[in-house]
Design an enzyme around this catalytic site. Sequence first.
Site, PDB file in Angstrom:
ATOM      1  N   GLY A 188       0.801  -1.218   0.000  1.00 51.39           N
ATOM      2  CA  GLY A 188       0.000   0.000   0.000  1.00 51.39           C
ATOM      3  C   GLY A 188       0.834   1.269   0.000  1.00 51.39           C
ATOM      4  O   GLY A 188       1.683   1.445   0.857  1.00 51.39           O
ATOM      5  N   SER A 189       0.592   2.175  -0.933  1.00 51.56           N
ATOM      6  CA  SER A 189       1.482   3.311  -1.077  1.00 51.56           C
ATOM      7  C   SER A 189       0.960   4.284  -2.132  1.00 51.56           C
ATOM      8  O   SER A 189      -0.186   4.207  -2.555  1.00 51.56           O
ATOM      9  CB  SER A 189       2.873   2.819  -1.450  1.00 51.56           C
ATOM     10  OG  SER A 189       2.779   1.828  -2.454  1.00 51.56           O
ATOM     11  N   ARG A 190       1.840   5.177  -2.568  1.00 50.49           N
ATOM     12  CA  ARG A 190       1.457   6.208  -3.530  1.00 50.49           C
ATOM     13  C   ARG A 190       2.682   6.610  -4.350  1.00 50.49           C
ATOM     14  O   ARG A 190       3.809   6.555  -3.863  1.00 50.49           O
ATOM     15  CB  ARG A 190       0.902   7.408  -2.758  1.00 50.49           C
ATOM     16  CG  ARG A 190       0.708   8.683  -3.544  1.00 50.49           C
ATOM     17  CD  ARG A 190       0.064   9.715  -2.650  1.00 50.49           C
ATOM     18  NE  ARG A 190       0.330  11.074  -3.072  1.00 50.49           N
ATOM     19  CZ  ARG A 190      -0.214  12.145  -2.534  1.00 50.49           C
ATOM     20  NH1 ARG A 190      -1.053  12.014  -1.532  1.00 50.49           N
ATOM     21  NH2 ARG A 190       0.074  13.348  -2.985  1.00 50.49           N
TER      22      ARG A 190
END
Length: 220
Positions: A188-190
Amino acid sequence: MRLHREGFTIMITTGLVLLALNLLAYFYLFSDNSTAITLLAIASFILFGLIVQFFRVPTRQLTVHESQVIAPADGTVVVIEETSEDEYFKSRRRQVSIFMSPLNVHVNRNPVTGIVRYFKYYPGKYLVAWHPKSSTENERTTIVIQSANGAEVLFRQIAGAVARRIIWYVKEGQPVKQGDEMGFIKFGSRVDVFLPLDAEINVKIGDKTKGGVTVLAELK
């Protein structure tokens, strides 16, 4: 499809722990409760399946074009705006941000072909990836690639509340090819991409992107 090397240790460790837990339950903890043993086995299978799917690398026909900026990650476009980029450019840029949920493929790819002109890693916090301050306070990297036509594209790998480790395979001065793997973010990240103001944006808020395939923008 293949499984990414960054997940081998996690997958093997998780598999062994779940196997040991199920054997312990079968022979000792729930030896007389077949329902509990079955439910544990099902839960273990689902958990292991989720871990494995996170590290999948699907086979794709990658997009390669010298005037196009390709999405560096799978996910959802959550930001498109003009903003000030103060770390490297110190001027106004067009920002496109892609949120990567735990269900997305988490391989990161080079958005353009060129030379890595700047790289820096920052340890930091683990705010949720969509938090406005996540791009300046979370664990992150900043990479700038100068494309063949001279335009520079900056992008950041940003850890989220779940992601706790950013992996990168590039360094300053290295030539890179559009679509090749440049890193990985776990769980999970950006990714933020900063483009010249005259770049023509080809996506809109809410669009789903495929790393190495979706065209984010056209460079002038």
